[in-house]
Design an enzyme around this catalytic site. Structure first.
Site, mmCIF file in Angstrom:
data_model
loop_
_atom_site.group_PDB
_atom_site.id
_atom_site.type_symbol
_atom_site.label_atom_id
_atom_site.label_comp_id
_atom_site.label_asym_id
_atom_site.label_seq_id
_atom_site.Cartn_x
_atom_site.Cartn_y
_atom_site.Cartn_z
ATOM 1 N N ILE A 124 0.840 -1.203 0.000
ATOM 2 C CA ILE A 124 0.000 0.000 0.000
ATOM 3 C C ILE A 124 0.873 1.251 0.000
ATOM 4 O O ILE A 124 0.689 2.165 -0.819
ATOM 5 C CB ILE A 124 -0.927 0.012 1.235
ATOM 6 C CG1 ILE A 124 -1.971 -1.117 1.146
ATOM 7 C CG2 ILE A 124 -1.600 1.372 1.391
ATOM 8 C CD1 ILE A 124 -3.062 -0.897 0.124
ATOM 9 N N ILE A 127 2.702 1.754 -3.489
ATOM 10 C CA ILE A 127 1.864 2.208 -4.605
ATOM 11 C C ILE A 127 1.305 3.599 -4.323
ATOM 12 O O ILE A 127 1.237 4.446 -5.224
ATOM 13 C CB ILE A 127 0.719 1.208 -4.863
ATOM 14 C CG1 ILE A 127 1.284 -0.154 -5.319
ATOM 15 C CG2 ILE A 127 -0.248 1.754 -5.905
ATOM 16 C CD1 ILE A 127 2.078 -0.109 -6.609
ATOM 17 N N GLU A 128 0.919 3.865 -3.096
ATOM 18 C CA GLU A 128 0.286 5.146 -2.780
ATOM 19 C C GLU A 128 1.265 6.319 -2.833
ATOM 20 O O GLU A 128 0.973 7.342 -3.464
ATOM 21 C CB GLU A 128 -0.361 5.089 -1.387
ATOM 22 C CG GLU A 128 -1.617 4.239 -1.306
ATOM 23 C CD GLU A 128 -2.815 4.896 -1.971
ATOM 24 O OE1 GLU A 128 -2.729 6.086 -2.337
ATOM 25 O OE2 GLU A 128 -3.832 4.200 -2.130
ATOM 26 N N THR A 129 2.401 6.191 -2.156
ATOM 27 C CA THR A 129 3.260 7.369 -1.962
ATOM 28 C C THR A 129 4.751 7.075 -2.086
ATOM 29 O O THR A 129 5.562 7.890 -1.671
ATOM 30 C CB THR A 129 3.014 7.987 -0.574
ATOM 31 O OG1 THR A 129 3.352 7.025 0.445
ATOM 32 C CG2 THR A 129 1.575 8.431 -0.402
ATOM 33 N N TYR A 320 -5.407 -1.435 -9.294
ATOM 34 C CA TYR A 320 -4.786 -0.961 -8.050
ATOM 35 C C TYR A 320 -4.562 -2.135 -7.098
ATOM 36 O O TYR A 320 -3.454 -2.322 -6.580
ATOM 37 C CB TYR A 320 -5.666 0.094 -7.387
ATOM 38 C CG TYR A 320 -5.159 0.512 -6.027
ATOM 39 C CD1 TYR A 320 -4.222 1.525 -5.893
ATOM 40 C CD2 TYR A 320 -5.598 -0.137 -4.870
ATOM 41 C CE1 TYR A 320 -3.724 1.884 -4.648
ATOM 42 C CE2 TYR A 320 -5.109 0.216 -3.626
ATOM 43 C CZ TYR A 320 -4.179 1.228 -3.520
ATOM 44 O OH TYR A 320 -3.694 1.575 -2.282
#
Length: 339
Positions: A124, A127-129, A320
């Site tokens: 997570i 991929i997010e930040t 995602y």
């Protein structure tokens, strides 16, 4: 580790932004503002002085219509799997393994408390930040005011998040003009929307602040999210997420529904129909079928366990969830080979 300290709310009034004036927009005069103030008054017990501060903040909000275009053209909606899967790159895997070692105690604590494995939390964050390196540079106030008042199809959702943002700022002592995030108003290393920040964020480093720009807080909050956000799709401790599959006959069984959270099949039935999992599974294992179309015309098939659909609660797009899943698996495999 904190990169974006949040400044306590200011008590004094601020001047209306020159950007807002130049654009001819003063969001404090929008027809929906009375409903917003009433919602804050009733649901969150805002005082009249606090509501006045909300109005002043809205007057300072900038109109950024390009954010609506970004939201509508989000890559998980518009890219192919070949394009989107490039995020599962060597640098994210390498940095994920490094962070696994750096934050091992926090990650193991989160797994013990919530059952969510370190590799998924890292997937997570990656991929997010990119593990907290890219958390967004748009003022959350501007993003949520623009989306909440002007988005053509999702304004109701963003309007609710705008209300939660003001309540979050009041409760946490943030100046609403200060936090920055994504084009959609998601914040911190974990990219929580304000409603989830309010309900699910944790002070996991024990410093007395719930700060999602702190990696320990983000790690604990992600684990808490998967346990409590959606009870029907809560994370199942010790169970896998997804595994590759092959088609014996090169085609899916007639009538098979793919990429759906509503259609599950038994592993035994799938095998008999020519869908072969990459590892042996009991016949009564319930699975969804994931079909990833590639740019060269071929297809990549996976079988999804309930935990895959738990990942989809974070972002309801197949690409995602699959990117998070595969990145998590690659980090776990690389970590097993590292000293």
């Amino acid at each position: 580790m904190r990169r974006t300290p949040l400044i306590p709310a200011l008590c004094c009034a601020v001047l209306i932004s020159s950007v807002a004036i130049a654009d001819g927009i003063d969001y404090s005069t929008e027809p929906q503002v009375p409903a917003l103030l009433q919602r804050l008054r009733i649901d969150d017990h805002f005082s009249e002085a606090e509501l006045q501060q909300v109005t002043l903040a809205l007057a300072d909000a900038r109109r950024l219509p390009q954010l609506i275009v970004q939201e509508q053209k989000a890559p998980e909606r518009t890219e192919t799997w070949t394009q989107y899967s490039r995020r599962i790159d060597d640098s994210r895997i390498r940095d994920g393994v490094a962070l696994l070692h750096e934050q091992r105690d926090v990650l193991e604590r989160a797994e013990n408390e919530f059952g969510v494995p370190p590799s998924l939390i890292l997937g997570i964050l990656g991929i997010e930040t990119r593990y907290g390196r890219i958390t967004g540079g748009v003022r959350v106030l501007d993003a949520l005011a623009t989306q909440g008042f002007e988005h053509p199809t999702r304004n109701v959702f963003f309007f609710g998040e705008l209300a939660d943002f003001f309540a979050l700022c009041r409760d946490r002592g943030f100046d609403p003009r200060t936090p920055t995030g994504s084009y959609a108003g998601a914040m911190g290393d974990a990219q929580f929307m304000p409603s989830n920040y309010r309900k699910l964020a944790l002070d996991y480093d024990g410093d007395g602040k719930t700060d999602l720009w702190s990696l320990p807080d983000a790690i604990g909050s992600i684990a808490n999210y998967f346990t409590h956000y959606a009870p029907d799709w809560a994370w199942r401790r010790g169970e896998p997420i997804a595994i590759p599959a092959t088609l014996t006959n090169g085609v899916l069984p007639a009538g098979a529904v793919v990429n759906s959270r509503d259609n599950f099949y038994l592993a035994g039935d799938l095998r008999r129909a020519g869908v072969q999992p990459s590892v042996p599974l009991p016949d009564d294992t319930q699975l969804g079928i994931i079909d990833l179309a590639l740019d060269d015309g071929s297809h990549e098939y996976w079988l999804a366990f309930p935990n895959f659909y738990s990942v989809m609660t974070y972002n309801p797009r197949i690409y995602y969830a699959m990117a998070v899943t595969q990145l998590a698996q690659r980090i776990e495999a690389a970590a097993a080979l590292s000293p």
